[in-house]
Scaffold this active site. Structure first.
Site, PDB file in Angstrom:
ATOM      1  N   ASN A  11      -5.334  -0.988   1.296  1.00 19.23           N
ATOM      2  CA  ASN A  11      -4.287  -0.267   2.022  1.00 19.23           C
ATOM      3  C   ASN A  11      -4.795   0.956   2.770  1.00 19.23           C
ATOM      4  O   ASN A  11      -4.102   1.488   3.620  1.00 19.23           O
ATOM      5  CB  ASN A  11      -3.167   0.156   1.057  1.00 19.23           C
ATOM      6  CG  ASN A  11      -3.697   0.817  -0.193  1.00 19.23           C
ATOM      7  OD1 ASN A  11      -4.431   0.192  -0.956  1.00 19.23           O
ATOM      8  ND2 ASN A  11      -3.358   2.061  -0.403  1.00 19.23           N
TER       9      ASN A  11
ATOM     10  N   CYS B 288       0.793   7.049  -1.186  1.00 25.63           N
ATOM     11  CA  CYS B 288       0.975   7.195  -2.632  1.00 25.63           C
ATOM     12  C   CYS B 288       0.102   8.292  -3.219  1.00 25.63           C
ATOM     13  O   CYS B 288       0.195   8.576  -4.403  1.00 25.63           O
ATOM     14  CB  CYS B 288       0.688   5.880  -3.324  1.00 25.63           C
ATOM     15  SG  CYS B 288       1.593   4.530  -2.606  1.00 25.63           S
TER      16      CYS B 288
HETATM   17  N1  PLP Z   1      -0.392  -2.578  -3.451  1.00 27.27           N
HETATM   18  C1  PLP Z   1      -0.759  -2.145  -2.237  1.00 27.27           C
HETATM   19  C2  PLP Z   1      -2.073  -2.579  -1.679  1.00 27.27           C
HETATM   20  C3  PLP Z   1       0.083  -1.300  -1.510  1.00 27.27           C
HETATM   21  O1  PLP Z   1      -0.291  -0.856  -0.311  1.00 27.27           O
HETATM   22  C4  PLP Z   1       1.321  -0.915  -2.079  1.00 27.27           C
HETATM   23  C5  PLP Z   1       2.215   0.012  -1.374  1.00 27.27           C
HETATM   24  O2  PLP Z   1       1.782   0.900  -0.688  1.00 27.27           O
HETATM   25  C6  PLP Z   1       1.662  -1.413  -3.346  1.00 27.27           C
HETATM   26  C7  PLP Z   1       0.777  -2.240  -4.005  1.00 27.27           C
HETATM   27  C8  PLP Z   1       2.938  -1.054  -4.009  1.00 27.27           C
HETATM   28  O3  PLP Z   1       4.009  -1.751  -3.415  1.00 27.27           O
HETATM   29  P1  PLP Z   1       5.497  -1.244  -3.663  1.00 27.27           P
HETATM   30  O4  PLP Z   1       5.677  -0.029  -2.828  1.00 27.27           O
HETATM   31  O5  PLP Z   1       6.371  -2.381  -3.235  1.00 27.27           O
HETATM   32  O6  PLP Z   1       5.613  -0.968  -5.121  1.00 27.27           O
END
Ligand code: PLP
Length: 375
Positions: A149, A321
């Site tokens: 991400n 995040c």
């Molecule tokens: N995994 C990845 C690679 C992400 O980019 C994200 C969100 O940014 C998530 C998991 C988490 O997803 P959610 O926001 O639906 O919990």
């Protein structure tokens, strides 16, 4: 407004909002109710499940709705470890997973599990050989994401799956950033668990799905309650979110090639115009078409994000995040502190225009020319 943070979340198209509104106001019955309104809601929900399952290339009964990608990741990890509880307590993952995986694995370490974290190279890539060579006799789970991400790096999940053949370790992949951005089916990946999320592709927030298939058997229920989601993830289904997720996935699937080409064109155009800013560095390989990370070494990313936000330009300081903490991804890639602290992530969607990217380039250049480096 110039919204360039589609890897954080995406706007919901009108057609998606409309599908949700219909479920909220018309087909609002409880899908478990045994009368016509309930049956209509059930029929709609199962049709929606079939749409998303079709997009992933799995059978509807292999797809379980969750409240988000994080939930799917956590569930998959716990379910795999439970199934393989007699194999051992060792987990192989990467140092650059999303915190939805990393924080879960860290917690498991406190509960007595052991974990090996594979380090990426300077581009943020991890090879299948690295992952496979960390797998031991007692490895119960391998968890490797499909697309990172922060850097857009695409990981070799298929090769890892092939290398695990004949070994007991189960394979989970966090495909939240890869779903409908890079081509795959659950079959082509060969993973036993694949987690996806609705809000990264034009669906609403608060809905995700987990594929459980391959060698995954008798999954550990996530919750205990009624019989929804085959009794594995009970609770009245989020029917409106599911309808929105399905409509968004169908819309993306319909225009997969066109949107994919548009995202790649945005990424390439951004490389061209941002590349003209003195000292600017590109971080990571941007294998996926929608994510581009850049650094202005010396210029704190949070200052860049704040200043640009004042001009209606939205990008993120690494991953949304992290909220200000040094990115574990950039640190694991060996980026020096100055470059890591100056890294911002730009991410594109179907609505992105070259004018958005031009606005970003001139604002970044102005920032670079009018502020003193602080690091
Ligand atoms: N995994 C990845 C690679 C992400 O980019 C994200 C969100 O940014 C998530 C998991 C988490 O997803 P959610 O926001 O639906 O919990």
């Amino acid at each position: 407004m110039h919204y360039l943070d589609h890897a954080a979340t995406t706007p919901v198209p009108q057609a998606v909002a409309q599908a949700m509104l219909e479920v909220l106001t018309k087909d609002f019955g409880n899908p478990s109710s045994q009368y016509e309104l309930g049956r209509a809601a059930r029929a709609r929900l199962e049709a929606d499940r079939a749409v998303i399952a079709g997009t992933l290339g799995c059978r509807p009964e292999q797809l379980f709705f969750t409240s988000c990608g994080t939930e799917g990741d956590n569930w998959a990890i716990r379910a795999a470890l439970y199934q393989n509880r007699r194999v051992g307590k060792h987990i192989v993952t990467t140092a650059v997973e999303h915190s939805a995986v990393l924080a879960c694995v860290k917690r498991l370490e406190q509960e007595g599990y052991m974990a090996s974290y594979i380090k990426p190279d300077g581009q943020g890539r991890v090879s299948a050989e690295q992952v496979l060579s960390a797998v031991r006799e007692d490895t119960a789970l391998v968890s490797v994401m499909l697309v990172n991400n922060e850097t857009g790096a695409r990981f070799p999940v298929e090769e890892i799956a092939a290398g695990l053949e004949g070994r007991p370790a189960l394979l989970h992949t966090d495909a939240v950033q890869g779903f409908l951005k890079v081509p795959f089916t659950v079959k082509s990946l060969g993973a036993d668990y694949v987690a996806v999320s609705g809000h990264k592709l034009g669906g609403p927030k608060g809905i995700g799905a987990l594929y459980i298939g391959g060698r995954a058997k008798n999954p550990l229920p996530l919750l205990f309650g009624g019989g929804q989601e085959s009794g594995l993830r009970p609770g009245t289904e989020a029917a409106a979110q599911i309808a929105g997720f399905a409509r968004a996935a169908a819309l993306r699937l319909e225009r997969l090639e066109e949107v994919g080409a548009h995202l790649a064109a945005c990424r390439d155009y951004a490389r061209e115009v941002l590349g003209k800013i003195p000292d600017l560095r590109f971080i990571g390989p941007a294998d996926a078409p929608h994510i581009l990370s850049v650094s202005l070494p010396g210029y704190p990313s949070q200052n860049i994000v704040n200043e640009l936000s004042g001009k209606g330009i939205y990008i993120s300081a690494g991953s949304a995040c992290h909220q200000g903490k040094a990115s574990h991804v950039l640190t694991a890639m060996g980026l020096n502190k100055r470059a890591a602290a100056g890294t911002v992530r730009v991410s594109f969607g179907p609505e992105t225009s070259f004018a958005d990217i031009d606005a970003l380039a001139s604002a970044l250049l102005e920032h670079r020319n009018t502020r003193f480096p602080m690091l």
